[in-house]
Design a protein around this motif. Sequence first.
Motif, short mmCIF file in Angstrom:
data_model
loop_
_atom_site.label_atom_id
_atom_site.label_comp_id
_atom_site.label_asym_id
_atom_site.label_seq_id
_atom_site.Cartn_x
_atom_site.Cartn_y
_atom_site.Cartn_z
N THR A 93 0.83 -1.21 0.00
CA THR A 93 0.00 0.00 0.00
C THR A 93 0.86 1.25 0.00
N ARG A 137 -6.30 1.54 7.95
CA ARG A 137 -7.62 2.09 7.59
C ARG A 137 -7.51 3.43 6.86
N ALA A 140 -6.43 3.54 3.03
CA ALA A 140 -7.22 2.86 2.00
C ALA A 140 -7.58 3.81 0.87
#
Length: 484
Positions: A93, A137, A140
Motif C-alpha cells: 500500500t 484504515r 485505504a
Amino acid sequence: MFLNRPDLILIALPSQIYIVYQQLKVNNTTNALKCLFVGSIPFIIWEFFSLVYYGLPLPNTAYAKLNTGLPKYELMKQGILYYIDVIQFDPFTIGVIITALIASIVSRSILHKLLSFGVLLYLLYILKIGGDFMSGRFFAVPFFATALVVSSFNYHRLKNINIFFFIILLFGLSSININSPKVMRNGLVTASKDNIRGTGIADERKYYSSRKRSLFASLSNNYGLNYKESVYDTNIGNSYANVHTRKAGIGFFGVWHGPEHYIIDKCGLVDPLLSKIPQDFNTNWRIGHFVRSLPYGYKESIQSNKNLIINDDLSEYYDTIRSITRGDVFTLERLKHILYLNIGLYNHYIEEYLKFNTYKIEYLETQKIDISKLQAPKRSGHIWNQNTVIIKPEHYLVINLNTAMSIKSFDISYDHTDLYTVIFVNKDKIVENVRVYGQYGSTGLNRKEVLFDNPVIADEVFIVPEDGDEKYSIGHFIIGNSGD
C-alpha cells in the motif's frame, strides 16, 4: 466523498478548485457558479439537515476524536507509529502511494499532480491527528487515489521506466511475508492475542473475522447474547433504569440489549456531552479510544432524565445539549441554541468546567487525615496497600495542613492504575487543582513531583479519585514550601 467521511475532502479539494477555476475561464462567472451550486446540492442539503436535526455540521465522532485534549507532539508521535505500522504490515500500500507521488512530479497531467497533492495533504492530516487504531484504515482511500495515478500514468515517455516498475515490484515482493491474518478453510481467521499491538493499533480484520462478523457470517456472537431478541418491543418511558457505562463495543452491546438499556460511551463517540469534553492527558491513552471521566451527576441525569450534573457551568452547558438533542425540532429556542453552540458562544462553560474540575466536593463522602501521617516517602513500585492510605470508593481524602501554607511544590505517591485530582483549598475555597495519572506498564505506586509557577496558599488538600479500579491508595504527600 465529503458525505462519506468529511476529512476526505482534503484529497479531492485541490482538483475541485482547479476544475472550478477552469470553468470560470471558459464560461462566464454566472454559469460557472451555477454549475458549482448544482454540484454542491447534496452537500448543502445534508449540512442543512444535519444542523437542523442533529444540531451540528459534523458527525459526533469527529468532535470526540479530534477534541482530545492531548498535546500535539503526543499525537504526532502516534501518527509516526501509524506510518511505521503500515510500512511493516502492508508495504505494498505505501509502495503504491510513494510511486504515485514520484510519478506525479514528472507527469504532464495537471490532474495527476493535483490528486497527488490532495493525497499528500491527507497524509499530513493523518500524521497530525495520530492516525487510527485500525491498521491501514486511513491509507485505504489514498491507496485508491494513487492507484488511479499509477494506472493512468504514461510510462512510455520515461527513459527510466524500469525504475517505477522496480519500485512497485520491490514493495509487492516485500508484502508477501507481511504479518497478515491467514484465511482458513472455513473462511475464518485464526484468532490470536496480539490483535492489538503495543502501539495501540489493531488488526481489526483478524479480530472481527475470527468472531464470525464478516459480511456473510452468522449473526451469532461470542458474548452469550441472542440477536433474535427484538430491539423494538420495550418503551423506555421517562427514565433509564438500566444505564451502562462502557468504553468499547457499544454498537453490538446496544443492538443486543435493546432500547430499554442506555449506554454511556466514555469515549464520547455517541455522547453529545462527553464528545465536547477533552480527555485529560495521561500516559495510558490509546488512539481512537479517548476515554473521558464522567462528570459527577451525569449518570444520575441519564437515569432520571433530568439535569443532575453537580458542576454549575457544565450543568448549564448540558441544558443546552438536552435542548438540542431532545427538544422539539423547530422551536426558536432550540434553533438559537444550535446557532450559539456552533459559533462558540457556549465554549466558556466547558472552559470553566475544566478550569476548576468536574464536581462539588460535597457530592462524595470524606476521609480525613493529618499531613503528618503522610510524610514517609514511598518509592515507585511500592505495594499499593502496604503502609498506605486506602481511599474508599465514593470518598475523597481530606489532608489537614493545620495552618495556611505557601506551597511551591508537592511530592505524591499513588496507585498506578488510577487517576486522581489534587485540590488545594484555602478558607473553604478552591485555589488550585492538579491531576495525576497512572503510568502504563508500571506496578504498585507511582511517585510524582509537581512544581507550581507561583506559590499556592492552602490550609487543606483534597485528593479525589476520578477513575480507576476502585483500589485507591495514597503512599505519601509531602509539601515543598516556597521558603525551602
